[in-house]
Design a protein around this motif. Structure first.
Motif, PDB file in Angstrom:
ATOM      1  N   ASN A  15       0.830  -1.209   0.000  1.00  0.00           N
ATOM      2  CA  ASN A  15       0.000   0.000   0.000  1.00  0.00           C
ATOM      3  C   ASN A  15       0.862   1.256   0.000  1.00  0.00           C
ATOM      4  O   ASN A  15       0.561   2.224  -0.707  1.00  0.00           O
ATOM      5  CB  ASN A  15      -0.924  -0.001   1.221  1.00  0.00           C
ATOM      6  CG  ASN A  15      -1.974  -1.088   1.159  1.00  0.00           C
ATOM      7  OD1 ASN A  15      -2.361  -1.536   0.082  1.00  0.00           O
ATOM      8  ND2 ASN A  15      -2.440  -1.527   2.313  1.00  0.00           N
ATOM      9  N   ALA A  19       0.894   3.998  -2.910  1.00  0.00           N
ATOM     10  CA  ALA A  19       0.587   5.385  -2.554  1.00  0.00           C
ATOM     11  C   ALA A  19       1.714   6.313  -2.975  1.00  0.00           C
ATOM     12  O   ALA A  19       1.465   7.445  -3.429  1.00  0.00           O
ATOM     13  CB  ALA A  19       0.353   5.498  -1.048  1.00  0.00           C
ATOM     14  N   ILE A 127       3.231   7.171   5.825  1.00  0.00           N
ATOM     15  CA  ILE A 127       2.849   6.498   4.582  1.00  0.00           C
ATOM     16  C   ILE A 127       2.708   4.995   4.779  1.00  0.00           C
ATOM     17  O   ILE A 127       1.994   4.317   4.044  1.00  0.00           O
ATOM     18  CB  ILE A 127       3.870   6.825   3.462  1.00  0.00           C
ATOM     19  CG1 ILE A 127       3.257   6.534   2.092  1.00  0.00           C
ATOM     20  CG2 ILE A 127       5.171   6.063   3.665  1.00  0.00           C
ATOM     21  CD1 ILE A 127       4.056   7.067   0.952  1.00  0.00           C
ATOM     22  N   VAL A 130      -0.920   3.819   5.461  1.00  0.00           N
ATOM     23  CA  VAL A 130      -1.930   3.991   4.416  1.00  0.00           C
ATOM     24  C   VAL A 130      -2.585   2.645   4.117  1.00  0.00           C
ATOM     25  O   VAL A 130      -1.902   1.637   3.900  1.00  0.00           O
ATOM     26  CB  VAL A 130      -1.280   4.556   3.135  1.00  0.00           C
ATOM     27  CG1 VAL A 130      -2.266   4.527   1.971  1.00  0.00           C
ATOM     28  CG2 VAL A 130      -0.806   5.978   3.375  1.00  0.00           C
ATOM     29  N   ASP A 134      -7.371   3.982   1.278  1.00  0.00           N
ATOM     30  CA  ASP A 134      -6.646   5.232   1.024  1.00  0.00           C
ATOM     31  C   ASP A 134      -6.003   5.210  -0.360  1.00  0.00           C
ATOM     32  O   ASP A 134      -6.026   6.209  -1.086  1.00  0.00           O
ATOM     33  CB  ASP A 134      -5.562   5.455   2.084  1.00  0.00           C
ATOM     34  CG  ASP A 134      -6.139   5.619   3.471  1.00  0.00           C
ATOM     35  OD1 ASP A 134      -7.079   6.416   3.619  1.00  0.00           O
ATOM     36  OD2 ASP A 134      -5.664   4.947   4.393  1.00  0.00           O
ATOM     37  N   VAL A 135      -5.428   4.067  -0.728  1.00  0.00           N
ATOM     38  CA  VAL A 135      -4.799   3.938  -2.046  1.00  0.00           C
ATOM     39  C   VAL A 135      -5.831   4.123  -3.155  1.00  0.00           C
ATOM     40  O   VAL A 135      -5.574   4.802  -4.156  1.00  0.00           O
ATOM     41  CB  VAL A 135      -4.104   2.562  -2.185  1.00  0.00           C
ATOM     42  CG1 VAL A 135      -3.610   2.346  -3.609  1.00  0.00           C
ATOM     43  CG2 VAL A 135      -2.949   2.447  -1.199  1.00  0.00           C
ATOM     44  N   ILE A 138      -6.727   7.840  -3.324  1.00  0.00           N
ATOM     45  CA  ILE A 138      -5.659   8.605  -3.974  1.00  0.00           C
ATOM     46  C   ILE A 138      -5.638   8.306  -5.468  1.00  0.00           C
ATOM     47  O   ILE A 138      -5.467   9.210  -6.302  1.00  0.00           O
ATOM     48  CB  ILE A 138      -4.292   8.275  -3.344  1.00  0.00           C
ATOM     49  CG1 ILE A 138      -4.276   8.677  -1.866  1.00  0.00           C
ATOM     50  CG2 ILE A 138      -3.164   8.994  -4.078  1.00  0.00           C
ATOM     51  CD1 ILE A 138      -3.067   8.155  -1.104  1.00  0.00           C
ATOM     52  N   SER A 191      -2.883  13.686   0.576  1.00  0.00           N
ATOM     53  CA  SER A 191      -1.441  13.569   0.800  1.00  0.00           C
ATOM     54  C   SER A 191      -1.073  13.730   2.268  1.00  0.00           C
ATOM     55  O   SER A 191      -0.004  13.272   2.692  1.00  0.00           O
ATOM     56  CB  SER A 191      -0.680  14.610  -0.029  1.00  0.00           C
ATOM     57  OG  SER A 191      -0.929  14.444  -1.406  1.00  0.00           O
ATOM     58  N   ALA A 194      -0.242  10.575   4.171  1.00  0.00           N
ATOM     59  CA  ALA A 194       1.081   9.987   3.961  1.00  0.00           C
ATOM     60  C   ALA A 194       2.207  10.876   4.451  1.00  0.00           C
ATOM     61  O   ALA A 194       3.190  10.394   5.023  1.00  0.00           O
ATOM     62  CB  ALA A 194       1.277   9.671   2.481  1.00  0.00           C
TER      63      ALA A 194
END
Length: 278
Positions: A15, A19, A127, A130, A134-135, A138, A191, A194
């Motif tokens: 992940n 990310a 990060i 994450v 979340d990935v 994003i 962002s 992360a």
């Protein structure tokens, strides 16, 4: 080194790796637009103002990132409105909203009943924490931003460099400036997870500044910024693993060293040219 690659067997590192790639691409697009507007502190203003949304969300028992997103979008669009309608300089509007957001965040975190929330993850990011959702978030925002740039590249470019000329030529400056304000705000919020509030400004500035050493073309800056951001992120992850330090800080440290190294090489090349000319 082999132990580092063994980490790819774990989902949390997969992940983090995904990310890193997506945030590098997203920051390249958004950061280049910010640099083109010649006001990199707009990202700092939105980032720090979003802390107000985090504090209010904590106080109301809501998702802090949802609060940050709402506050970031309101801040980004408010900067545009105050600058255009309120007849105030953009840097003044940024300073006011930056300070207001931070003040509200501190106040509402202090007023939150019970155990005080740990704000370190918001300030410095992580990060490695994450998740898959979340990935996907994003990735969705990166895809949306890339599509918007592909469909409206020239209007975005023109309104960033010269909004008055763009308006005279019939471009809907207000629409594109407000749309980009929303995208900038959302890119900053995703962002933060992360990189953290303190470090996000660097992520949207340093790779683009490094790219400017080699080109002033908007498209080429985007490409080079993505390359520098991605290499900095991956090397930063390795440094964080090897030295057991926070990943966000390691990434920004590597990006800064990368810029200083390439800037030094560029200065040496210019000096050699001058010596040859003489």
């Amino acid at each position: 080194m082999s132990q580092f690659f063994d980490l790819f067997a774990y989902s949390f590192f997969q992940n983090a790796f995904a990310a890193s790639i997506l945030i590098s691409l997203l920051s390249a697009l958004i950061g280049t637009y910010i640099v083109a507007r010649k006001n990199v502190f707009i990202s700092g203003g939105i980032t720090h103002a979003s802390f107000g949304g985090i504090g209010i969300a904590y106080y109301l028992g809501l998702n802090p990132f949802l609060g940050a997103a709402v506050f970031a979008v309101l801040t980004g669009t408010s900067i545009e409105w105050i600058t255009n309608k309120g007849k105030m300089r953009e840097d003044s509007a940024i300073a006011i909203l930056w300070s207001l957001g931070m003040a509200l965040g501190i106040i509402f975190v202090f007023l939150t009943p019970g155990y005080a929330p740990n704000l370190m993850s918001f300030l410095f990011g992580s990060i490695l924490s994450v998740g898959r959702s979340d990935v996907l978030l994003i990735g969705g925002l990166t895809l949306l931003t890339a599509l918007f740039f592909l469909l409206a590249y020239r209007p975005i470019l023109y309104t960033a460099f010269d909004p008055e000329f763009s308006s005279i030529n019939g471009i809907k400056v207000t629409f594109y400036r407000y749309s980009m304000a929303v995208l900038v705000a959302l890119a900053i919020v995703v962002s933060i997870r992360a990189m953290g509030i303190i470090l996000v400004l660097s992520l949207f500035t340093i790779p683009q500044t490094t790219a400017l050493l080699y080109t002033h073309s908007f498209k080429r800056i985007v490409g080079l910024a993505a390359l520098f951001a991605l290499s900095g992120a991956l090397i930063g992850l390795y440094v964080a693993y090897a030295m057991n330090i926070p990943s966000g800080a390691a990434i920004i440290f590597v990006l800064t060293l990368q810029y200083l190294l390439l800037k030094g090489i560029d200065l040496l090349r210019l000096q050699r040219r001058r010596n040859t000319a003489e």
